[in-house]
Write an enzyme that holds these catalytic residues in place. Structure first.
Site, PDB file in Angstrom:
ATOM      1  CG  HIS A  60      -2.004  -1.029   1.155  1.00 28.00           C
ATOM      2  ND1 HIS A  60      -3.310  -0.733   0.847  1.00 28.00           N
ATOM      3  CD2 HIS A  60      -1.963  -2.374   1.318  1.00 28.00           C
ATOM      4  CE1 HIS A  60      -4.030  -1.839   0.832  1.00 28.00           C
ATOM      5  NE2 HIS A  60      -3.229  -2.852   1.123  1.00 28.00           N
ATOM      6  CG  ASP A  71      -0.015   9.412   1.114  1.00 28.25           C
ATOM      7  OD1 ASP A  71      -0.112   8.190   1.307  1.00 28.25           O
ATOM      8  OD2 ASP A  71      -0.689  10.256   1.739  1.00 28.25           O
TER       9      ASP A  71
HETATM   10  P1  ADP Z   1      -2.965   6.620   5.277  1.00 32.83           P
HETATM   11  O1  ADP Z   1      -3.243   5.250   4.804  1.00 32.83           O
HETATM   12  O2  ADP Z   1      -1.518   6.973   5.225  1.00 32.83           O
HETATM   13  O3  ADP Z   1      -3.521   6.935   6.612  1.00 32.83           O
HETATM   14  P2  ADP Z   1      -4.969   7.625   3.344  1.00 32.83           P
HETATM   15  O4  ADP Z   1      -5.329   9.025   2.989  1.00 32.83           O
HETATM   16  O5  ADP Z   1      -4.767   6.727   2.177  1.00 32.83           O
HETATM   17  O6  ADP Z   1      -3.680   7.687   4.275  1.00 32.83           O
HETATM   18  O7  ADP Z   1      -6.116   6.991   4.220  1.00 32.83           O
HETATM   19  C1  ADP Z   1      -6.585   7.589   5.379  1.00 32.83           C
HETATM   20  C2  ADP Z   1      -7.940   6.995   5.711  1.00 32.83           C
HETATM   21  O8  ADP Z   1      -8.198   7.279   7.084  1.00 32.83           O
HETATM   22  C3  ADP Z   1      -9.069   7.605   4.897  1.00 32.83           C
HETATM   23  O9  ADP Z   1     -10.009   6.618   4.569  1.00 32.83           O
HETATM   24  C4  ADP Z   1      -9.663   8.640   5.856  1.00 32.83           C
HETATM   25  O10 ADP Z   1     -11.051   8.855   5.699  1.00 32.83           O
HETATM   26  C5  ADP Z   1      -9.394   8.016   7.200  1.00 32.83           C
HETATM   27  N1  ADP Z   1      -9.221   9.076   8.210  1.00 32.83           N
HETATM   28  C6  ADP Z   1      -8.317  10.071   8.201  1.00 32.83           C
HETATM   29  N2  ADP Z   1      -8.494  10.892   9.255  1.00 32.83           N
HETATM   30  C7  ADP Z   1      -9.532  10.409   9.938  1.00 32.83           C
HETATM   31  C8  ADP Z   1     -10.201  10.810  11.125  1.00 32.83           C
HETATM   32  N3  ADP Z   1      -9.852  11.889  11.823  1.00 32.83           N
HETATM   33  N4  ADP Z   1     -11.235  10.048  11.542  1.00 32.83           N
HETATM   34  C9  ADP Z   1     -11.606   8.948  10.850  1.00 32.83           C
HETATM   35  N5  ADP Z   1     -11.017   8.521   9.731  1.00 32.83           N
HETATM   36  C10 ADP Z   1      -9.987   9.245   9.271  1.00 32.83           C
HETATM   37  O1  F6P Z   2      -1.723   2.820   4.401  1.00 31.26           O
HETATM   38  C1  F6P Z   2      -0.569   2.677   5.145  1.00 31.26           C
HETATM   39  C2  F6P Z   2      -0.828   2.192   6.554  1.00 31.26           C
HETATM   40  O2  F6P Z   2       0.329   1.779   7.154  1.00 31.26           O
HETATM   41  C3  F6P Z   2      -1.766   1.033   6.632  1.00 31.26           C
HETATM   42  O3  F6P Z   2      -1.130  -0.189   6.537  1.00 31.26           O
HETATM   43  C4  F6P Z   2      -2.421   1.282   7.938  1.00 31.26           C
HETATM   44  O4  F6P Z   2      -3.726   0.860   7.939  1.00 31.26           O
HETATM   45  C5  F6P Z   2      -2.410   2.789   8.089  1.00 31.26           C
HETATM   46  O5  F6P Z   2      -1.325   3.227   7.369  1.00 31.26           O
HETATM   47  C6  F6P Z   2      -2.480   3.247   9.535  1.00 31.26           C
HETATM   48  O6  F6P Z   2      -1.370   2.861  10.272  1.00 31.26           O
HETATM   49  P1  F6P Z   2      -1.401   2.034  11.614  1.00 31.26           P
HETATM   50  O7  F6P Z   2      -2.022   0.721  11.313  1.00 31.26           O
HETATM   51  O8  F6P Z   2       0.017   1.964  12.029  1.00 31.26           O
HETATM   52  O9  F6P Z   2      -2.263   2.821  12.577  1.00 31.26           O
END
Ligand code: ADP
Ligand code: F6P
Length: 471
Positions: A162, A370
Site C-alpha cells: 500500500h 504517499d
Molecule cells: P494513510 O493510509 O496513510 O492513513 P490515506 O489518505 O490513504 O492515508 O487513508 C486515510 C484513511 O483514514 C481515509 O479513509 C480517511 O477517511 C481516514 N481518516 C483520516 N483521518 C480520519 C479521522 N480523523 N477520523 C476517521 N477517519 C480518518
Molecule cells: O496505508 C498505510 C498504513 O500503514 C496502513 O497499513 C495502515 O492501515 C495505516 O497506514 C495506519 O497505520 P497504523 O495501522 O500503524 O495505525
C-alpha cells in the site's frame, strides 16, 4: 479449525475495540488507507482475516463479523516494540517514504520482525483451505509470502504494497535488503500503487538476486513472480450515498455556520504523520496570513490530524511541533472567537467526514510522499455539488489519476503558497470542469475495480474476483 478458500493477512484486524453488549464485533474503520480500502470488499465476503487485534498478551477469542472470520495473532509488549513500532514503523516506513525522516536501523528489531512475520504466516497456513488464495498486505508483512510458500506450496499467494516502494539507491541502505526482497517475491503476484515501484523492484531483483527481471515479471528460484501497478481506491458509492443524505448535507451547512460563514474554508484531513507534510502546509498558510494574502475574517483553515503511532518517538515529537505551531499561528493572527486554524485531533465517523468534505472550498492534500492518499479521492466522491478545489501533492500516488487537481510540490513553500492562492481564486466554471473530470475518473476506478483488477491478475479463472466484487 475452520478453513477458508480466501485468507487476507494484514497487520491490523478491522474490529471494534469495544464489542457490542451481545458480544458481536463491528467493523472499526481505524484511520488508515488499508482498512478503508478492504472494508468495502471484505465486509460481505466469506473469508478469513488474519491480523493483530490491538493490545498485548494472549489473543482474544473473536466472533465473526458477518461472514468474515477473524483470526487474531498475539503480540507481546516486546514484539510490539520490535516489530510494529520498530522495524515496520521506524525503519521501513520512513525509508519507503523517501526517507523524509531518518530511518532507524536497530539490529535488535530484525529478529522480532522475522519471528512475528513467521507467526502470521503460520496462522494463515492453519486456516487456509487446500489450494486457497492468500492475500498478504503491506510492509509490515514483507517476509510472509516466502514463509507461507515454504509452509504451504499449494497456495496461491498475492502481496500488495500500500505504501511506496523506494528507488534502488534508497532501498540499498536497508541492512536486510536481500532477505526482504526474497520474502516479498515469495508471492505469485506482487502489486504496487505505481508502475515506478514495479520498475524499482525489477532493478533490485537483478542487482541483489541476479534474477531475470522486467517491470512485469521476475524469474527467481525457478518461479515467475508477476508484478504490476494496481492503484487502490475508495468505496465511491458509499461516500456518494453518505454525501447525499439530507442529515449530512445539513450537518455541512451547520459546520459552515459554526465556522462563522467565512468566504472560504480550507480543509486538510490526515493521520498525524510526518509524511503528510502538515508542517510545510502550516508554514505556507502562516506566511499567507503574515503577508496579508489571506485574512482571518474571510478565510478559515480546518486541520484534522488524528493521532497515530503515538508510542513512536518521532510521532510524539511531530505532534508537539504541530500543536506548538498551530498555537503560535492562532496567537498571532486569530481574533476573539475567530481562530486562524481550527485544529481537531480526533477520529470522525464516515458521515462526519462526508460533511466536512462538503464544507471545504479548497481541500489541501500535500503529503511529502504517499502511496496513494485516499482522502483526496474521498473528497472528490463527496462533492455531489460538483464544486470545490483540490490542491494535491505531486508526491501522492493519487496525483497520477486526479488530473483536475491543482498539483504542487509541497517542499517548495513559495510554490505551495502560490498554488493555494490559485485554487482559492479560481473561477467556478474552471473548478466545475476540474471536479467533473475527477469524479468521472473515480467512478470508473473505485475500490471494486481495484480488487477486480488485482484478483483477476492473481487468479486467471476470474472466480476469486467474481466472489469478492459482486455488487
Ligand atoms: P494513510 O493510509 O496513510 O492513513 P490515506 O489518505 O490513504 O492515508 O487513508 C486515510 C484513511 O483514514 C481515509 O479513509 C480517511 O477517511 C481516514 N481518516 C483520516 N483521518 C480520519 C479521522 N480523523 N477520523 C476517521 N477517519 C480518518
Ligand atoms: O496505508 C498505510 C498504513 O500503514 C496502513 O497499513 C495502515 O492501515 C495505516 O497506514 C495506519 O497505520 P497504523 O495501522 O500503524 O495505525
Amino acid at each position: 479449525m475452520r478453513q477458508s478458500s480466501l485468507v487476507v493477512i494484514a497487520n491490523r484486524l478491522p474490529l471494534d475495540d469495544n464489542a457490542a453488549p451481545d458480544g458481536a464485533c463491528e467493523w472499526r474503520r481505524s484511520p488508515g488507507g488499508l482498512a478503508s480500502a478492504l472494508h468495502a470488499i471484505l465486509e460481505q465476503s466469506p473469508a478469513t482475516w488474519v491480523g493483530w487485534a490491538g493490545g498485548v498478551g494472549a489473543a482474544p477469542a473473536l466472533p465473526d463479523i458477518g461472514s468474515l472470520r477473524l483470526q487474531p495473532v498475539a503480540l507481546s509488549a516486546e514484539e510490539l516494540r520490535g516489530y510494529y513500532e520498530g522495524f515496520a514503523n521506524s525503519t521501513l516506513w520512513p525509508l519507503y517514504h523517501d526517507a523524509v525522516q531518518q530511518p532507524t536501523f536497530d539490529r535488535g528489531w530484525w529478529e522480532t520482525y522475522r519471528s512475528v512475520n513467521r507467526r502470521f504466516a503460520e496462522a494463515a497456513a492453519q486456516v487456509a483451505d487446500r489450494g486457497a488464495a492468500v492475500w498478504v498486505q503491506d510492509y509490515h508483512l514483507q517476509l510472509v509470502p516466502a514463509m507461507l510458500r515454504e509452509l504451504r506450496p499449494d497456495l496461491l499467494i498475492g502481496f500488495f504494497m500500500h505504501v511506496p516502494f523506494p528507488p534502488p539507491e534508497l532501498y540499498m541502505q536497508l541492512p536486510r535488503r536481500t532477505e526482504l526482497l526474497r520474502g516479498m517475491l515469495g508471492a505469485d503476484l506482487v502489486g504496487f500503487q505505481r508502475e515506478q515501484a514495479a520498475h524499482n523492484v525489477a532493478q533490485l531483483a537483478k542487482k541483489l538476486l541476479g534474477a531475470v527481471a522486467t517491470d512485469d515479471a521476475i524469474t527467481v528460484g525457478g518461479r515467475i513472480v508477476r508484478t504490476g501497478a494496481f492503484p487502490v481506491s475508495i468505496d465511491v458509492a458509499e461516500m456518494r450515498a453518505l454525501a447525499s443524505r439530507p442529515d449530512v448535507v445539513s450537518q455541512a451547512g451547520q459546520l459552515r455556520h459554526s465556522l462563522g460563514e467565512p468566504k472560504r474554508v480550507l480543509l486538510s484531513v490526515d493521520r498525524l504523520d510526518y509524511t503528510k507534510g502538515i508542517e510545510h502546509r502550516l508554514t505556507a498558510y502562516s506566511e499567507l496570513l503574515r503577508d496579508g494574502f489571506v485574512k482571518v475574517r474571510d478565510t478559515v483553515m480546518v486541520q484534522v490530524a488524528v493521532p497515530s503511532r503515538e508510542r513512536v518517538e518521532s510521532y510524539r515529537g511531530l505532534r508537539d511541533r504541530i500543536e506548538g505551531e498551530v498555537g503560535r499561528i492562532n496567537g498571532e493572527y486569530g481574533r476573539v472567537g475567530e481562530p486562524a486554524i481550527h485544529y481537531l485531533n480526533q477520529p470522525f465517523s464516515r458521515s462526519q467526514l462526508a460533511a466536512l468534505y462538503q464544507t471545504a472550498d479548497v481541500m489541501v492534500v500535500t503529503p511529502l510522499r504517499d502511496g496513494m492518499n485516499l482522502v483526496a479521492k474521498e473528497f472528490v466522491a463527496a462533492r455531489e455539488d460538483g464544486a470545490g478545489a483540490l490542491v494535491l501533492s505531486e508526491f501522492a500516488g493519487a496525483a497520477a489519476e486526479l488530473e483536475g487537481a491543482f498539483l504542487v510540490n509541497p517542499h517548495d513553500v513559495d510554490g505551495l503558497k502560490a498554488t493555494l492562492l490559485q485554487a482559492m481564486e479560481a473561477d467556478a466554471a474552471d473548478l466545475a470542469a476540474r471536479m467533473s473530470a475527477m469524479r468521472r475518473h473515480i467512478a470508473e476506478h473505485d475500490i471494486r475495480a481495484w480488487a477486480r483488477a488485482y484478483l483477476t491478475a492473481l487468479d486467471h479463472s476470474g472466480r476469486l474476483a467474481e466472489r469478492l466484487t459482486a455488487p
